[in-house]
Motif scaffolding. Sequence first.
Motif, PDB file in Angstrom:
ATOM      1  N   ASN A  50     -72.917  66.221 -33.209  1.00  0.00           N
ATOM      2  CA  ASN A  50     -74.297  65.875 -33.553  1.00  0.00           C
ATOM      3  C   ASN A  50     -74.897  66.849 -34.553  1.00  0.00           C
ATOM      4  N   PHE A  51     -74.518  68.122 -34.432  1.00  0.00           N
ATOM      5  CA  PHE A  51     -74.966  69.114 -35.421  1.00  0.00           C
ATOM      6  C   PHE A  51     -74.454  68.730 -36.818  1.00  0.00           C
ATOM      7  N   LEU A  52     -73.158  68.406 -36.884  1.00  0.00           N
ATOM      8  CA  LEU A  52     -72.562  68.042 -38.174  1.00  0.00           C
ATOM      9  C   LEU A  52     -73.254  66.817 -38.759  1.00  0.00           C
ATOM     10  N   ARG A  53     -73.488  65.823 -37.893  1.00  0.00           N
ATOM     11  CA  ARG A  53     -74.112  64.588 -38.380  1.00  0.00           C
ATOM     12  C   ARG A  53     -75.535  64.839 -38.876  1.00  0.00           C
ATOM     13  N   SER A  54     -76.276  65.698 -38.174  1.00  0.00           N
ATOM     14  CA  SER A  54     -77.656  65.937 -38.621  1.00  0.00           C
ATOM     15  C   SER A  54     -77.669  66.705 -39.941  1.00  0.00           C
ATOM     16  N   LYS A  55     -76.757  67.672 -40.096  1.00  0.00           N
ATOM     17  CA  LYS A  55     -76.698  68.421 -41.353  1.00  0.00           C
ATOM     18  C   LYS A  55     -76.263  67.505 -42.498  1.00  0.00           C
ATOM     19  N   HIS A  56     -75.311  66.629 -42.194  1.00  0.00           N
ATOM     20  CA  HIS A  56     -74.865  65.715 -43.243  1.00  0.00           C
ATOM     21  C   HIS A  56     -76.016  64.818 -43.683  1.00  0.00           C
ATOM     22  N   ALA A  57     -76.822  64.363 -42.715  1.00  0.00           N
ATOM     23  CA  ALA A  57     -77.958  63.494 -43.045  1.00  0.00           C
ATOM     24  C   ALA A  57     -78.985  64.239 -43.905  1.00  0.00           C
ATOM     25  N   GLU A  58     -79.061  65.567 -43.719  1.00  0.00           N
ATOM     26  CA  GLU A  58     -79.994  66.369 -44.526  1.00  0.00           C
ATOM     27  C   GLU A  58     -79.366  66.791 -45.855  1.00  0.00           C
ATOM     28  N   GLU A  59     -78.151  66.322 -46.114  1.00  0.00           N
ATOM     29  CA  GLU A  59     -77.411  66.656 -47.339  1.00  0.00           C
ATOM     30  C   GLU A  59     -77.121  68.149 -47.457  1.00  0.00           C
ATOM     31  N   VAL A  60     -76.968  68.821 -46.314  1.00  0.00           N
ATOM     32  CA  VAL A  60     -76.601  70.241 -46.327  1.00  0.00           C
ATOM     33  C   VAL A  60     -75.080  70.347 -46.386  1.00  0.00           C
ATOM     34  N   PRO A  61     -74.530  71.030 -47.398  1.00  0.00           N
ATOM     35  CA  PRO A  61     -73.073  71.175 -47.435  1.00  0.00           C
ATOM     36  C   PRO A  61     -72.591  71.984 -46.238  1.00  0.00           C
ATOM     37  N   LEU A  62     -71.472  71.554 -45.644  1.00  0.00           N
ATOM     38  CA  LEU A  62     -70.997  72.189 -44.413  1.00  0.00           C
ATOM     39  C   LEU A  62     -69.848  73.144 -44.672  1.00  0.00           C
ATOM     40  N   PRO A  99     -65.673  67.417 -45.669  1.00  0.00           N
ATOM     41  CA  PRO A  99     -66.486  68.418 -46.378  1.00  0.00           C
ATOM     42  C   PRO A  99     -65.731  68.932 -47.598  1.00  0.00           C
ATOM     43  N   VAL A 100     -66.431  69.000 -48.705  1.00  0.00           N
ATOM     44  CA  VAL A 100     -65.785  69.519 -49.909  1.00  0.00           C
ATOM     45  C   VAL A 100     -66.367  70.892 -50.199  1.00  0.00           C
ATOM     46  N   SER A 101     -65.500  71.815 -50.545  1.00  0.00           N
ATOM     47  CA  SER A 101     -66.075  73.086 -50.963  1.00  0.00           C
ATOM     48  C   SER A 101     -66.287  73.019 -52.453  1.00  0.00           C
ATOM     49  N   CYS A 102     -67.266  73.729 -52.905  1.00  0.00           N
ATOM     50  CA  CYS A 102     -67.595  73.729 -54.317  1.00  0.00           C
ATOM     51  C   CYS A 102     -66.537  74.524 -55.046  1.00  0.00           C
ATOM     52  N   VAL A 103     -66.415  74.269 -56.333  1.00  0.00           N
ATOM     53  CA  VAL A 103     -65.471  75.023 -57.133  1.00  0.00           C
ATOM     54  C   VAL A 103     -66.024  76.428 -57.312  1.00  0.00           C
TER      55      VAL A 103
END
Lengths: 103, 430
Positions: A50-62, A99-103
Amino acid sequence: MDTLTINNAEIKVNEEGYFTDPSQWSEDIAIEMAKKENIDLTDKHFEVLNFLRSKHAEEVPLSIRKVGKSGVVNIKEFYALFPGGPLKISSKIAGIPKPVSCV
Amino acid sequence: MKKLLILGAGTAGTMMLNKLDKRIDKEEWDITIIDKDNTHYYQPGFLFIPFGIYQPSDVVKTRKEFFPKGTNFIMDEVEEINAADKEVILKSGKELSYDLLVIATGTKPVPSETEGLDGPLWYKDIFDFYTFEGATLLAKKLRDWKGGKLVINLAETIIKCPVAPLEFAFLADAYFTEKGIRDKVDIQYVTPLSGAFTKPIATKMLSQLMEEKNIHVVPDFYIEHVDNENKKIVSYDGLEVDFDLLVSIPTNMGSEMVENSNMSDEDDLNFIPTNKHTLQHKEHENIFVIGDATNLPTSKAGSVAHFEGEILIENILDFMNNKPLSANFDGHANCFIETGFGKAALIDFNYTTEPLPGQFPIPILGPMGLLKETRINHMGKLAFKWVYWHMLLTGKSLPVSTNMSMSGKKAPKKEENKEKEEPQQEEVLL
């Protein structure tokens, strides 16, 4: 794009098996997804999902670090809940993109 | 007079100072820049120091020599930003008020974030190379090193110049080959990522290169601690890798000032939540953030700071003139990847387009091969030092477009279009 049939629902997933539409997720579907990873979901697992889903909904990179700082689990516990690649596996079960990490 | 403060006189801060000095109305605005000391390092050069390609003196100048005449420069550390009262508090206790703030306080490696990393072996058998001190001490170590297990480890996924650890591995391969002891050195690249790099097409090319150079990649390794006694690194899931010499890329964090000001992101890495297109602070409209200090989902690199600078100057002028912010940053990054033996590759990408193969148009030296090892790319990498000191820091425009261009790039074919497209010759990477 592929589809996965779980509990008679047609789930849209990408070639690596990640949901392409997070709104198709439900707790019952998560339980079935987790079985494929040999994980029996507990309440603690669901707190993480649920934590992951809420962060994803807020567009926070994980990241693993972010989960470790979430107050839900520390990094060691995260690894214990989802052995192997905790962020990748938990994201798949949580019905969010890989989850994608940034370059 | 209205006050504009720039925090940090590194690459991004110095560049913004020069751009602003040329463009703002000086009758109305007064600029001050703050940094803790007067030493400016050419950070891309740190990579070359361990291998004796650059000497320490090649990368050091003063900050002041890149400031416009008459610049107000305060040498002090920033303790805290009090955004509610629009003031900055310095270590000395001095308080400065501002009307517009530019934060360019960068990032630094913090080895103490990993247990045992800065323990008894730090700067004996464990080194970083992203600092002047680490790079110069590692040069001394490598000179006398007789070989063994060289382990390159990334502690985190968000790091400054994400290609530098790969370049270090390639240059180490070349260095030990030229020394005639390559057969005595086992190079392992231990990373928390699932492969050599983050984006699929570049990872494919770079993994191939690692294999050719006999560098062993250990993916999905998230370091928990360093065992100094037994000389091994241990991951959160209990994997162990032995080392004789550990070259670490420690956790990167933004300035402590960010934490003191309660401006940190959720990972506690002290990067500042910033609008990824306008570069405005997410909570305070009179604060802008540039360079490594932001939490933008693109590389932390000098080229990115440059492209951001071209956008930020326009948005700051809009802000000063009470206009809506008009310029949009697309996440553009452009990085040379030194691959050893006088060759380099080049990648060019943004928020939405991953590094692709093809040609990168550039005047005079140009066109450069993308995701290909060439000598011209290596010359471009070396020429960049001159460009950095003479054009980038002084805020001049470079002959490269600010927004990423698809010109020359070869996009992968989409499956559904496969039949319609004319058959093309397969582009062989490398």
